[in-house]
Design a protein around this motif. Structure first.
Motif, PDB file in Angstrom:
ATOM      1  N   ILE A  32       0.805  -1.221   0.000  1.00 26.31           N
ATOM      2  CA  ILE A  32       0.000   0.000   0.000  1.00 26.31           C
ATOM      3  C   ILE A  32       0.839   1.271   0.000  1.00 26.31           C
ATOM      4  O   ILE A  32       0.381   2.331  -0.451  1.00 26.31           O
ATOM      5  CB  ILE A  32      -0.992  -0.011   1.184  1.00 26.31           C
ATOM      6  CG1 ILE A  32      -2.141   0.969   0.931  1.00 26.31           C
ATOM      7  CG2 ILE A  32      -0.260   0.253   2.501  1.00 26.31           C
ATOM      8  CD1 ILE A  32      -3.301   0.805   1.893  1.00 26.31           C
ATOM      9  N   ALA A  33       2.094   1.207   0.470  1.00 25.37           N
ATOM     10  CA  ALA A  33       2.948   2.396   0.469  1.00 25.37           C
ATOM     11  C   ALA A  33       3.163   2.935  -0.950  1.00 25.37           C
ATOM     12  O   ALA A  33       3.264   4.149  -1.147  1.00 25.37           O
ATOM     13  CB  ALA A  33       4.295   2.081   1.112  1.00 25.37           C
ATOM     14  N   SER A  34       3.226   2.036  -1.933  1.00 25.34           N
ATOM     15  CA  SER A  34       3.384   2.476  -3.320  1.00 25.34           C
ATOM     16  C   SER A  34       2.232   3.394  -3.704  1.00 25.34           C
ATOM     17  O   SER A  34       2.429   4.451  -4.316  1.00 25.34           O
ATOM     18  CB  SER A  34       3.411   1.279  -4.274  1.00 25.34           C
ATOM     19  OG  SER A  34       4.364   0.325  -3.881  1.00 25.34           O
ATOM     20  N   VAL A  35       1.032   2.997  -3.338  1.00 22.44           N
ATOM     21  CA  VAL A  35      -0.172   3.765  -3.673  1.00 22.44           C
ATOM     22  C   VAL A  35      -0.220   5.060  -2.870  1.00 22.44           C
ATOM     23  O   VAL A  35      -0.631   6.109  -3.373  1.00 22.44           O
ATOM     24  CB  VAL A  35      -1.429   2.916  -3.439  1.00 22.44           C
ATOM     25  CG1 VAL A  35      -2.675   3.648  -3.901  1.00 22.44           C
ATOM     26  CG2 VAL A  35      -1.303   1.577  -4.165  1.00 22.44           C
ATOM     27  N   MET A  36       0.217   5.003  -1.628  1.00 26.31           N
ATOM     28  CA  MET A  36       0.251   6.211  -0.804  1.00 26.31           C
ATOM     29  C   MET A  36       1.143   7.283  -1.417  1.00 26.31           C
ATOM     30  O   MET A  36       0.867   8.477  -1.295  1.00 26.31           O
ATOM     31  CB  MET A  36       0.723   5.881   0.603  1.00 26.31           C
ATOM     32  CG  MET A  36      -0.284   5.114   1.426  1.00 26.31           C
ATOM     33  SD  MET A  36       0.363   4.725   3.068  1.00 26.31           S
ATOM     34  CE  MET A  36      -1.076   3.941   3.804  1.00 26.31           C
ATOM     35  N   GLY A  37       2.229   6.860  -2.069  1.00 27.66           N
ATOM     36  CA  GLY A  37       3.090   7.827  -2.732  1.00 27.66           C
ATOM     37  C   GLY A  37       2.346   8.643  -3.770  1.00 27.66           C
ATOM     38  O   GLY A  37       2.669   9.814  -4.017  1.00 27.66           O
ATOM     39  N   ILE A  38       1.331   8.033  -4.375  1.00 26.54           N
ATOM     40  CA  ILE A  38       0.493   8.721  -5.364  1.00 26.54           C
ATOM     41  C   ILE A  38      -0.543   9.592  -4.674  1.00 26.54           C
ATOM     42  O   ILE A  38      -0.688  10.783  -4.961  1.00 26.54           O
ATOM     43  CB  ILE A  38      -0.207   7.678  -6.264  1.00 26.54           C
ATOM     44  CG1 ILE A  38       0.820   6.843  -7.032  1.00 26.54           C
ATOM     45  CG2 ILE A  38      -1.195   8.355  -7.210  1.00 26.54           C
ATOM     46  CD1 ILE A  38       0.239   5.594  -7.685  1.00 26.54           C
ATOM     47  N   THR A  39      -1.288   9.006  -3.734  1.00 24.31           N
ATOM     48  CA  THR A  39      -2.451   9.692  -3.174  1.00 24.31           C
ATOM     49  C   THR A  39      -2.099  10.781  -2.174  1.00 24.31           C
ATOM     50  O   THR A  39      -2.890  11.705  -1.972  1.00 24.31           O
ATOM     51  CB  THR A  39      -3.393   8.674  -2.506  1.00 24.31           C
ATOM     52  OG1 THR A  39      -2.706   7.981  -1.454  1.00 24.31           O
ATOM     53  CG2 THR A  39      -3.889   7.661  -3.536  1.00 24.31           C
ATOM     54  N   ILE A  40      -0.943  10.708  -1.541  1.00 30.69           N
ATOM     55  CA  ILE A  40      -0.516  11.795  -0.652  1.00 30.69           C
ATOM     56  C   ILE A  40      -0.481  13.119  -1.404  1.00 30.69           C
ATOM     57  O   ILE A  40      -0.734  14.176  -0.840  1.00 30.69           O
ATOM     58  CB  ILE A  40       0.861  11.476  -0.023  1.00 30.69           C
ATOM     59  CG1 ILE A  40       0.693  10.440   1.095  1.00 30.69           C
ATOM     60  CG2 ILE A  40       1.545  12.727   0.524  1.00 30.69           C
ATOM     61  CD1 ILE A  40       2.006   9.909   1.639  1.00 30.69           C
ATOM     62  N   SER A  66      -8.586  -2.102   0.625  1.00 31.70           N
ATOM     63  CA  SER A  66      -8.271  -1.654   1.979  1.00 31.70           C
ATOM     64  C   SER A  66      -9.256  -0.578   2.419  1.00 31.70           C
ATOM     65  O   SER A  66      -9.845   0.141   1.608  1.00 31.70           O
ATOM     66  CB  SER A  66      -6.848  -1.100   2.047  1.00 31.70           C
ATOM     67  OG  SER A  66      -6.769   0.123   1.331  1.00 31.70           O
ATOM     68  N   GLU A  67      -9.402  -0.474   3.723  1.00 30.40           N
ATOM     69  CA  GLU A  67     -10.276   0.572   4.270  1.00 30.40           C
ATOM     70  C   GLU A  67      -9.790   1.959   3.871  1.00 30.40           C
ATOM     71  O   GLU A  67     -10.590   2.871   3.624  1.00 30.40           O
ATOM     72  CB  GLU A  67     -10.327   0.446   5.798  1.00 30.40           C
ATOM     73  CG  GLU A  67     -11.292   1.401   6.467  1.00 30.40           C
ATOM     74  CD  GLU A  67     -11.366   1.205   7.966  1.00 30.40           C
ATOM     75  OE1 GLU A  67     -12.023   2.024   8.638  1.00 30.40           O
ATOM     76  OE2 GLU A  67     -10.769   0.232   8.474  1.00 30.40           O
ATOM     77  N   ALA A  68      -8.488   2.123   3.782  1.00 31.30           N
ATOM     78  CA  ALA A  68      -7.910   3.424   3.446  1.00 31.30           C
ATOM     79  C   ALA A  68      -8.357   3.937   2.086  1.00 31.30           C
ATOM     80  O   ALA A  68      -8.450   5.151   1.869  1.00 31.30           O
ATOM     81  CB  ALA A  68      -6.382   3.335   3.486  1.00 31.30           C
ATOM     82  N   TYR A  69      -8.651   3.010   1.141  1.00 30.47           N
ATOM     83  CA  TYR A  69      -8.991   3.430  -0.221  1.00 30.47           C
ATOM     84  C   TYR A  69     -10.417   3.071  -0.615  1.00 30.47           C
ATOM     85  O   TYR A  69     -10.733   2.933  -1.799  1.00 30.47           O
ATOM     86  CB  TYR A  69      -7.975   2.850  -1.206  1.00 30.47           C
ATOM     87  CG  TYR A  69      -6.640   3.553  -1.092  1.00 30.47           C
ATOM     88  CD1 TYR A  69      -6.536   4.920  -1.328  1.00 30.47           C
ATOM     89  CD2 TYR A  69      -5.504   2.860  -0.689  1.00 30.47           C
ATOM     90  CE1 TYR A  69      -5.332   5.583  -1.187  1.00 30.47           C
ATOM     91  CE2 TYR A  69      -4.293   3.518  -0.547  1.00 30.47           C
ATOM     92  CZ  TYR A  69      -4.209   4.876  -0.793  1.00 30.47           C
ATOM     93  OH  TYR A  69      -3.019   5.539  -0.652  1.00 30.47           O
ATOM     94  N   GLN A  70     -11.284   2.989   0.374  1.00 25.51           N
ATOM     95  CA  GLN A  70     -12.692   2.768   0.069  1.00 25.51           C
ATOM     96  C   GLN A  70     -13.271   3.884  -0.790  1.00 25.51           C
ATOM     97  O   GLN A  70     -14.192   3.660  -1.585  1.00 25.51           O
ATOM     98  CB  GLN A  70     -13.500   2.626   1.366  1.00 25.51           C
ATOM     99  CG  GLN A  70     -13.337   1.284   2.062  1.00 25.51           C
ATOM    100  CD  GLN A  70     -14.261   1.135   3.258  1.00 25.51           C
ATOM    101  OE1 GLN A  70     -14.881   2.087   3.722  1.00 25.51           O
ATOM    102  NE2 GLN A  70     -14.365  -0.082   3.773  1.00 25.51           N
ATOM    103  N   TYR A  71     -12.723   5.090  -0.626  1.00 29.40           N
ATOM    104  CA  TYR A  71     -13.252   6.238  -1.370  1.00 29.40           C
ATOM    105  C   TYR A  71     -13.058   6.112  -2.878  1.00 29.40           C
ATOM    106  O   TYR A  71     -13.711   6.816  -3.659  1.00 29.40           O
ATOM    107  CB  TYR A  71     -12.631   7.543  -0.865  1.00 29.40           C
ATOM    108  CG  TYR A  71     -11.174   7.750  -1.235  1.00 29.40           C
ATOM    109  CD1 TYR A  71     -10.808   8.358  -2.438  1.00 29.40           C
ATOM    110  CD2 TYR A  71     -10.158   7.373  -0.368  1.00 29.40           C
ATOM    111  CE1 TYR A  71      -9.478   8.577  -2.766  1.00 29.40           C
ATOM    112  CE2 TYR A  71      -8.825   7.567  -0.685  1.00 29.40           C
ATOM    113  CZ  TYR A  71      -8.494   8.170  -1.889  1.00 29.40           C
ATOM    114  OH  TYR A  71      -7.165   8.377  -2.220  1.00 29.40           O
TER     115      TYR A  71
END
Length: 364
Positions: free
Chosen positions: A87-95, A316-321
């Motif tokens: 998920i850290a890879s995706v966080m790099g984008i969404t941050i 993941s709950e973090a990316y339900q949106y």
């Protein structure tokens, strides 16, 4: 015999004297932030990867989000990334406010290069390539697609220090290569650490300024930056381990060649190696439809395992949106249900590996 999935202490004891000497050297120097150890490590790691520049950062996640920030990718932009990554890879984008667009992985657990083009829209600005588990991705068609569509390429090399595709090291194909030096990595520190590599002098310069509160000269701030600096102690210890990377890679490769040769259970699918790619074996990942049974069996025999990763980012709950329903990425989801990492670490003994092999082959 009790066997953990990873043993970080073994890697320390391999070069204990060198690590302890370097730690004392840094502690006695009186200089602990952005000094000689960091600059020396940056030069040595750039040379190791074949890049012109390396900039040390506080973590691999910082390397990812700072990479996209420096490239100007943010709100309203889309970045293509494989669905089965950490998920850290995706966080790099969404941050940065950008939107991840997920692509299914191939049989080698990396992004399926043939599925990228169909995901490109007018909002696509970049492709994030993750070299998962230590194997280089299929970079030739990925770079061809990026060039034809004018897209940036960022490589997540958190697990691929030293892996090559057609003789070129991961991290050097795209605009920026992002590395983590988390302790469990093949090039691991004794705490958090990360870096970016690039051949672009402007990108390197911008990252150097951004990592240090947006300041090149103390108290003169050019931009609103952040505090993300690889510290002197970690840089010094990384220099020690970097000097031994060839032998560390060879040792792990030997362990995995033995696994590939001697594991013979019909319910276990072993990892493959792509033609033209090298694998530095951050993890040895098998697949099985009977995963929970296998985990329970190995637990009873005191063999530890890890699932990398049980929940895909899109579920993941973090990316339900993002409103991506279950079943949208069936290959990604199947991998999440069946992958299992078995014990692998530098300093593993022949007896320990023999016990793992015999126990796995005896699974009923």
């Amino acid at each position: 015999m009790k066997i953990m999935p990873n043993r970080l202490d073994r890697g320390f004891y391999l070069y204990q004297r060198e690590f302890e000497q370097k730690a004392l050297e840094v502690l006695r120097s009186g200089w602990y932030i952005l000094g000689r150890e960091v600059s020396s490590f940056e030069e040595e790691f750039a040379a190791y990867t074949g890049s012109r520049y390396c900039v040390g950062l506080a973590s691999g996640l910082d390397a990812l989000w700072i990479a996209f920030r420096i490239l100007g990718i943010g709100q309203g932009d889309e970045v293509i990334v494989q669905g089965n990554t950490y998920i850290a890879s995706v966080m790099g984008i969404t941050i940065n406010g950008a939107t991840p667009v997920f692509v299914e992985p191939d049989e080698y657990y990396n992004i399926n290069a043939d599925k990228i083009e169909e995901k490109i829209t007018e909002r696509t600005k970049a492709i994030l390539v993750v070299h998962l588990y230590g194997q280089a991705s299929n970079m030739a068609p990925i770079m061809d697609t990026a060039k034809r569509h004018g897209l940036r390429v960022v490589e997540d090399c958190a697990q691929s220090h030293g892996a090559c595709f057609q003789g070129q090291m991961t991290g050097t194909f795209g605009d920026i290569g992002c590395f983590s030096f988390y302790p469990s990595k093949n090039l691991g520190a004794f705490g958090d650490g990360g870096a970016i590599v690039t051949n672009d002098p402007k990108i390197a310069g911008d990252v150097r300024v951004f990592r240090n509160y947006g300041s090149e000269k103390r108290y003169y701030n050019q931009v609103v930056g952040t505090n993300s600096r690889l510290d002197e102690l970690q840089a010094g210890l990384l220099r020690v381990r970097l000097s031994h990377m060839k032998e560390l890679e060879e040792e792990k490769r030997g362990f995995c060649e033995r696994y590939l040769k001697e594991l013979k259970h019909p319910d276990l699918l072993l990892p493959g190696i792509r033609e033209g790619a090298t694998h530095i074996w951050h993890q040895f990942v098998i697949r099985t439809e009977r995963r929970q049974e296998l985990i329970n069996y190995l637990d009873r025999n005191e063999i530890g395992t890890i699932i990398h990763y049980p929940i895909p980012p899109h579920l993941s709950e973090a990316y339900q949106y993002l409103n991506i329903r279950e079943g949208s990425l069936p290959i990604t989801e199947k991998y999440a249900e069946t992958v299992l990492s078995i014990p692998l670490y530098n300093g593993m003994t022949a007896d320990e590996q023999q016990y793992v092999i015999e126990t796995l082959n005896s699974f009923q």
